[in-house]
Design an enzyme around this catalytic site. Structure first.
Site, PDB file in Angstrom:
ATOM      1  N   LYS A  13     -59.543 -19.872 -70.810  1.00  0.00           N
ATOM      2  CA  LYS A  13     -58.604 -18.882 -71.356  1.00  0.00           C
ATOM      3  C   LYS A  13     -58.196 -19.220 -72.796  1.00  0.00           C
ATOM      4  O   LYS A  13     -58.160 -18.345 -73.651  1.00  0.00           O
ATOM      5  CB  LYS A  13     -57.328 -18.791 -70.481  1.00  0.00           C
ATOM      6  CG  LYS A  13     -57.605 -18.390 -69.035  1.00  0.00           C
ATOM      7  CD  LYS A  13     -56.319 -18.189 -68.248  1.00  0.00           C
ATOM      8  CE  LYS A  13     -55.493 -19.447 -68.048  1.00  0.00           C
ATOM      9  NZ  LYS A  13     -56.125 -20.473 -67.207  1.00  0.00           N
ATOM     10  N   ARG A  88     -47.958 -15.904 -64.183  1.00  0.00           N
ATOM     11  CA  ARG A  88     -48.631 -16.775 -63.222  1.00  0.00           C
ATOM     12  C   ARG A  88     -48.191 -16.506 -61.795  1.00  0.00           C
ATOM     13  O   ARG A  88     -48.704 -17.142 -60.871  1.00  0.00           O
ATOM     14  CB  ARG A  88     -48.297 -18.207 -63.567  1.00  0.00           C
ATOM     15  CG  ARG A  88     -49.584 -19.044 -63.686  1.00  0.00           C
ATOM     16  CD  ARG A  88     -49.499 -20.080 -64.502  1.00  0.00           C
ATOM     17  NE  ARG A  88     -50.230 -21.261 -64.445  1.00  0.00           N
ATOM     18  CZ  ARG A  88     -50.649 -21.860 -65.548  1.00  0.00           C
ATOM     19  NH1 ARG A  88     -50.470 -21.304 -66.712  1.00  0.00           N
ATOM     20  NH2 ARG A  88     -51.248 -23.021 -65.475  1.00  0.00           N
ATOM     21  N   ARG A 127     -62.474 -33.251 -69.270  1.00  0.00           N
ATOM     22  CA  ARG A 127     -61.805 -32.798 -70.497  1.00  0.00           C
ATOM     23  C   ARG A 127     -60.875 -33.887 -71.033  1.00  0.00           C
ATOM     24  O   ARG A 127     -60.223 -34.589 -70.273  1.00  0.00           O
ATOM     25  CB  ARG A 127     -60.991 -31.536 -70.170  1.00  0.00           C
ATOM     26  CG  ARG A 127     -60.363 -30.900 -71.380  1.00  0.00           C
ATOM     27  CD  ARG A 127     -60.139 -29.426 -71.173  1.00  0.00           C
ATOM     28  NE  ARG A 127     -58.887 -29.134 -70.487  1.00  0.00           N
ATOM     29  CZ  ARG A 127     -58.396 -27.901 -70.371  1.00  0.00           C
ATOM     30  NH1 ARG A 127     -59.048 -26.859 -70.849  1.00  0.00           N
ATOM     31  NH2 ARG A 127     -57.273 -27.706 -69.738  1.00  0.00           N
ATOM     32  N   ARG A 160     -55.218 -35.557 -69.827  1.00  0.00           N
ATOM     33  CA  ARG A 160     -53.864 -35.047 -69.570  1.00  0.00           C
ATOM     34  C   ARG A 160     -53.376 -35.503 -68.201  1.00  0.00           C
ATOM     35  O   ARG A 160     -54.164 -35.650 -67.272  1.00  0.00           O
ATOM     36  CB  ARG A 160     -53.888 -33.512 -69.592  1.00  0.00           C
ATOM     37  CG  ARG A 160     -53.478 -32.925 -70.923  1.00  0.00           C
ATOM     38  CD  ARG A 160     -53.761 -31.451 -71.023  1.00  0.00           C
ATOM     39  NE  ARG A 160     -53.301 -30.641 -69.903  1.00  0.00           N
ATOM     40  CZ  ARG A 160     -53.458 -29.316 -69.851  1.00  0.00           C
ATOM     41  NH1 ARG A 160     -54.032 -28.666 -70.839  1.00  0.00           N
ATOM     42  NH2 ARG A 160     -53.037 -28.632 -68.804  1.00  0.00           N
ATOM     43  N   ARG A 171     -53.436 -27.959 -58.713  1.00  0.00           N
ATOM     44  CA  ARG A 171     -53.355 -26.797 -59.614  1.00  0.00           C
ATOM     45  C   ARG A 171     -54.232 -25.661 -59.112  1.00  0.00           C
ATOM     46  O   ARG A 171     -53.859 -24.491 -59.211  1.00  0.00           O
ATOM     47  CB  ARG A 171     -53.770 -27.195 -61.031  1.00  0.00           C
ATOM     48  CG  ARG A 171     -52.698 -27.989 -61.755  1.00  0.00           C
ATOM     49  CD  ARG A 171     -53.236 -28.658 -62.984  1.00  0.00           C
ATOM     50  NE  ARG A 171     -53.460 -27.750 -64.086  1.00  0.00           N
ATOM     51  CZ  ARG A 171     -54.238 -28.032 -65.137  1.00  0.00           C
ATOM     52  NH1 ARG A 171     -54.857 -29.198 -65.207  1.00  0.00           N
ATOM     53  NH2 ARG A 171     -54.386 -27.176 -66.105  1.00  0.00           N
TER      54      ARG A 171
END
Ligand code: AMP
Length: 213
Positions: A13, A88, A127, A160, A171
């Site tokens: 996104k 969300r 990532r 992260r 998540r």
């Protein structure tokens, strides 16, 4: 343009939003980035959301709506906005609908990036993010030139807190339970555009077709 970007964490996104910004000067508004900046600053807001975010849970609808109500009325939103990570939940989508009606604004579409779960997990676990400028790397497909150091600003690159395998599983579960129902919500509103890729070209083509149609 006024576009909502829908899709699981890691669907692309943010990358798509940055590309769409170049088309007409619309601004990217990422609620995740706003909250991460608050944590980095050590503000009251940051302290309030830190634990929920690290675990991969959502922060409250009220808190997000307070942020977004102010943000959407700022000057730079006149040209349009790309909402990345918001709404969300169904209550956020309802509240956004009411807010836009009050402001006399209309969304162009809700763009769903429909990406398989295996691709998402692989992307997120590999990532890495710069702690200073936010530049995104990937240990497989886009490693930094010097291990652990940002090519752009020379600061440290980290995984992260919410990109450990455990937090990612959570998540994705949270996405399925609370965010995926927005696909039907926006389909019913006549706003849904769904693509099965996060490659730039076909996504931009789908958006253009929608805006022109
Ligand atoms: P993101 O960068 O969009 O993946 O967001 C990172 C984290 O920020 C999420 O896992 C949530 O903890 C929080 N967050 C971001 N946007 C929202 C939202 N619209 N509603 C609730 N929590 C959010």
């Amino acid at each position: 343009m006024k576009v909502i970007l829908l899709g699981p964490p890691g669907a692309g996104k943010g990358t798509i939003a940055k590309a769409l910004m170049q088309l007409d000067g619309s601004v990217q508004i990422s609620t995740g980035d706003i909250l991460r900046a608050a944590i980095a600053e050590g503000s009251d807001l940051g302290k309030q959301v830190e634990a929920a975010m690290a675990a991969g849970n959502l922060v409250t609808d009220q808190l997000i709506m307070d942020i977004m109500e102010q943000r959407l009325q700022q000057e730079d939103c006149q040209q349009g906005y790309l909402l990345d990570g918001f709404p969300r939940t169904i209550p956020q989508a309802e509240a956004l609908k009411a807010l836009l009606a009050r402001l006399g604004e209309k969304l162009d579409c809700a763009l769903e990036l429909d990406i398989p779960r295996e691709v998402i997990i692989d992307r997120l676990t590999t990532r890495r993010t710069c702690t200073n400028c936010g530049e995104i790397y990937n240990v497989k497909s886009k490693p930094p030139k010097v291990d652990g150091i940002c090519d752009v600003c020379g600061n440290v690159i980290v995984q992260r807190a919410d990109e450990t395998e455990e937090a990612i599983e959570n998540r994705l579960q949270v996405y399925n339970d609370q965010t995926a129902p927005l696909v039907d919500f926006y389909r019913d509103e006549g706003l849904l555009v769904s693509v099965q890729t996060s490659d730039l070209e076909p996504v931009v083509a789908a958006i253009r077709e929608r805006l022109q149609g």
